[in-house]
Design a protein around this motif. Structure first.
Motif, PDB file in Angstrom:
ATOM      1  N   ARG A  16       0.820  -1.205   0.000  1.00  0.00           N
ATOM      2  CA  ARG A  16       0.000   0.000   0.000  1.00  0.00           C
ATOM      3  C   ARG A  16       0.853   1.254   0.000  1.00  0.00           C
ATOM      4  NH1 ARG A  16      -2.745  -4.514  -0.635  1.00  0.00           N
ATOM      5  NH2 ARG A  16      -4.985  -4.168  -0.618  1.00  0.00           N
ATOM      6  N   GLN A 118      -9.283   4.741   2.658  1.00  0.00           N
ATOM      7  CA  GLN A 118      -9.479   3.381   2.141  1.00  0.00           C
ATOM      8  C   GLN A 118     -10.264   2.538   3.142  1.00  0.00           C
ATOM      9  OE1 GLN A 118      -8.507   2.967  -0.879  1.00  0.00           O
ATOM     10  NE2 GLN A 118      -8.515   0.789  -1.310  1.00  0.00           N
ATOM     11  N   TYR A 148      -8.652   4.395  -3.088  1.00  0.00           N
ATOM     12  CA  TYR A 148      -7.989   4.186  -4.381  1.00  0.00           C
ATOM     13  C   TYR A 148      -8.471   2.848  -4.927  1.00  0.00           C
ATOM     14  CZ  TYR A 148      -4.577   1.794  -1.313  1.00  0.00           C
ATOM     15  OH  TYR A 148      -3.973   1.008  -0.360  1.00  0.00           O
ATOM     16  N   ASP A 150      -7.686   1.661  -8.430  1.00  0.00           N
ATOM     17  CA  ASP A 150      -7.069   1.236  -9.674  1.00  0.00           C
ATOM     18  C   ASP A 150      -5.580   1.526  -9.619  1.00  0.00           C
ATOM     19  OD1 ASP A 150      -6.899   0.160 -12.167  1.00  0.00           O
ATOM     20  OD2 ASP A 150      -7.848   1.821 -13.230  1.00  0.00           O
ATOM     21  N   LEU A 151      -4.803   0.739 -10.365  1.00  0.00           N
ATOM     22  CA  LEU A 151      -3.374   0.957 -10.471  1.00  0.00           C
ATOM     23  C   LEU A 151      -3.019   1.215 -11.925  1.00  0.00           C
ATOM     24  CD1 LEU A 151      -3.788  -1.596  -8.308  1.00  0.00           C
ATOM     25  CD2 LEU A 151      -1.320  -1.427  -8.205  1.00  0.00           C
ATOM     26  N   HIS A 209       3.767   5.873  -6.326  1.00  0.00           N
ATOM     27  CA  HIS A 209       4.298   4.805  -5.487  1.00  0.00           C
ATOM     28  C   HIS A 209       5.343   4.036  -6.275  1.00  0.00           C
ATOM     29  CE1 HIS A 209       4.334   2.128  -2.086  1.00  0.00           C
ATOM     30  NE2 HIS A 209       3.949   1.081  -2.786  1.00  0.00           N
ATOM     31  N   TRP A 223      -5.681  -8.583  -1.549  1.00  0.00           N
ATOM     32  CA  TRP A 223      -6.747  -7.761  -2.125  1.00  0.00           C
ATOM     33  C   TRP A 223      -8.091  -8.332  -1.714  1.00  0.00           C
ATOM     34  CZ3 TRP A 223      -8.460  -7.937  -7.871  1.00  0.00           C
ATOM     35  CH2 TRP A 223      -9.119  -6.745  -8.222  1.00  0.00           C
ATOM     36  N   TYR A 260      -1.509   4.954  -8.060  1.00  0.00           N
ATOM     37  CA  TYR A 260      -2.831   4.518  -7.624  1.00  0.00           C
ATOM     38  C   TYR A 260      -3.801   5.662  -7.922  1.00  0.00           C
ATOM     39  CZ  TYR A 260      -0.769   0.647  -4.932  1.00  0.00           C
ATOM     40  OH  TYR A 260      -0.109  -0.487  -4.537  1.00  0.00           O
TER      41      TYR A 260
END
Length: 322
Positions: A16, A118, A148, A150-151, A209, A223, A260
């Protein structure tokens, strides 16, 4: 939120991101005071650290949050929380009452900033918002929630990730869909703050990140949608899927700069909320005064009765001696 094993909690922490410090700068600039912040659903303390480190990272701010209360129902996460002298961590089981939560956080009208990072989509929203409206400072207090969902890594990895995300649909709960929808459908009964989103219209932000392949695989295995599927006997993060991610990633040792995609809403108490709190406070004051008044009346009655008893006894003794 499902409780994580020690191993998965480690993976969760490593994968994270830390939230950008400028988020907290902007939030602090909008709050009226900087005495107390509450990070609810703190997890391993990522948001709490961001809230509490103004003094060290942002010396130009005139005032700072002097104390941060960080709470979570997940003990495995709290064991990994980053220690800081300004933060007090508390385990808050679901059995705690509303009054107990209010007292733990700091009492009515005490909190300058509430952060749910989150996390809010996992809460029982009605009691959470009740507690929030009690503890939030009526003048200048803010509540900020974000998620968040989506990446953005690379075109090759993103394409595989999209197929994985689509495969989670049968296993998503309404709670998860709030996150996947970027809080566009999240009930948020607060007055919006200009430029910082409102109910139905969150703002979109990027969280930079750095992520290794190992960290990415850890993210997938911890996840929540994948864990929910596994609880129903379906393994979404298969060895075949991991192999495909490894091929798309390239060099196993490559640490990638990723983003993210985050969605934030910031709110404050409305005038009607403040008025309801005022009436509730005045009502409680009246009840307290009545109790005090009744107690005083009882004490006076008992005292009078005692004196009357003593006087009667003295009169009796005088007659007997005569």
């Amino acid at each position: 939120m499902a409780a994580l094993s020690d191993k998965l909690a480690d993976a969760y922490q490593n994968a994270r991101p830390r939230y950008p410090i400028d988020w907290f700068t902007k939030l602090a600039a909008r709050t009226g005071q900087h005495k107390l912040a509450w990070d609810v659903g703190t997890g391993n303390g990522q948001a709490a650290i961001g809230v509490s480190m103004f003094l060290h990272l942002l010396p130009k701010l005139a005032e700072y949050f002097e104390k941060v209360v960080a709470t979570d129902i997940n003990e495995a996460q709290l064991k990994r929380a980053v220690k800081h002298e300004r933060i007090s961590y508390h385990h808050t089981p679901t059995t705690m009452s509303e009054d107990q939560m209010v007292a733990l956080v700091g009492g009515d009208n005490s909190v300058d900033l509430i952060v749910a990072a989150q996390a809010v989509h996992y809460f029982d929203l009605a009691p959470f918002y009740n507690i929030t409206k009690r503890v939030l400072r009526k003048e200048g207090g803010l509540i900020a929630v974000w998620v968040y969902n989506d990446l953005v890594i690379s075109p090759e990895v993103d394409a595989i990730m999209k197929r994985l995300v689509d495969s989670t649909f049968p296993f998503r709960t309404p709670i998860m869909n709030l996150a996947f929808d970027g809080y566009k459908t999240l009930p948020f009964p607060f007055e919006g703050v200009k430029g910082m989103g409102c109910e139905g219209k969150p703002i979109t932000l990027d969280i930079p990140h750095k992520l290794s392949l190992k960290g990415f695989i850890g993210f997938l295995r911890s996840w929540q949608p994948a864990m929910k599927a596994k609880e129903r006997g379906v393994e979404l993060v298969t060895e075949d899927l991991i192999n495909r991610f490894e091929e798309a990633w390239g060099d196993d040792d490559d640490v990638k700069d990723i983003f993210y995609k985050a969605h934030m809403i910031v709110g404050k108490l409305s005038a009607s909320d403040i008025e309801r709190h005022r009436k509730r406070f005045e009502s409680n004051c009246v009840v307290t005064k009545l109790k005090d008044s009744n107690n005083s009346a009882v004490i006076a009655s008992v005292t009078a009765a005692a004196f009357a008893g003593v006087a009667a006894y003295c009169a009796y003794s005088a007659r007997k001696n005569a």
